[in-house]
Scaffold this motif. Structure first.
Motif: not given
Length: 254
Positions: A11-12, A34-35, A66, A69-71
């Motif tokens: 994650c970020d 996430l983003g 979210v 987002d593949k994460r």
């Protein structure tokens, strides 16, 4: 699970903390950025006796923000190795209508009502984070759009995960939306809204309407006949199916 916390996702930013013991709370908590959004995770439900049940947890996220987002899907996959059952506790339904917030009115009922003037008009019914909590606000203003050119009002309702499609529709709020002519005076709108609210309380409004001028009366009466905003046919069932599908993604359903 608690030992894997830092390795759950790329994650970020991640925050983790331990909460104080309080009935109804969660012992271990994480937040994964996430983003422009985040995912919240909690493990260890605190029973009324203050005993910590490490076999219970929760995950909270906005799939609209979210799911791409593949994460996030990596996080769900990791959780799936630890979760035997998942059920839908609650979800928020958001419905946008291309109408100015000034041309919408939320009907009051037995739920607690509140109105806030900040970045436009926002009206609330109920208690936050509980089923049937309603929020009606100016989405265009929130997005910092030119509200003279873009008209967008959002109706949000918190839904119980155990509701049927019929129950969802039963709790849907009464939001009246009309179309004001460009030359409609502000005082006509204000009087119309006030009299419509009085009419809903079964109070006499005809006497007051007849005190208006001949040209104002029909304009004010329009506010008493404004229809409610309804969900499209079949939308409730589709929304429930979509919300419940995430239980399978997390770790099965019950």
């Amino acid at each position: 699970m608690s030992r894997k916390g830092a390795q759950l996702t790329d994650c970020d930013e991640m925050s983790a903390w331990t909460s104080k013991i309080r009935p109804g709370g969660w012992y271990e908590l994480w937040s994964f950025a996430l983003g422009g959004s985040s995912v919240a995770l909690g493990i260890g439900f605190m029973e009324p006796s203050c005993k910590v049940n490490m076999h219970k947890g929760f995950i909270e996220f906005n799939p609209n923000k979210v799911a791409g987002d593949k994460r996030f899907h990596g996080l769900l996959k990791t959780l799936g190795t630890c979760v035997s059952k998942a059920r839908l506790k609650r979800f928020d339904l958001a419905y946008d209508i291309p109408v100015s917030r000034y041309d919408c009115r939320l009907s009051k009922d037995r739920r607690m009502y509140k109105s806030v003037i900040s970045n436009g008009i926002t009206e609330y019914l109920g208690v936050k984070n509980t089923p049937a909590y309603v929020k009606v606000y100016d989405k265009a203003a929130e997005l910092h759009l030119d509200t003279d050119k873009v008209q967008l009002t959002r109706i949000e309702m918190t839904c119980d995960g155990e509701w049927t499609a019929e129950q969802l529709e039963e709790h849907w709020p009464q939001v009246h939306a009309w179309h004001s002519e460009s030359g409609t005076k502000d005082y006509i709108r204000v009087i119309g809204i006030m009299l419509a609210e009085k009419a809903e309380r079964n109070e006499d409004v005809e006497t007051l309407i007849n005190m208006l001028g001949r040209t104002s009366r029909p304009k004010v009466r329009e506010y008493l006949r404004t229809p409610c905003v309804k969900l499209p046919d079949g939308a409730a069932a589709l929304l429930l199916a979509e919300a419940k599908s995430w239980c399978g993604a997390v770790g099965g359903s019950m």
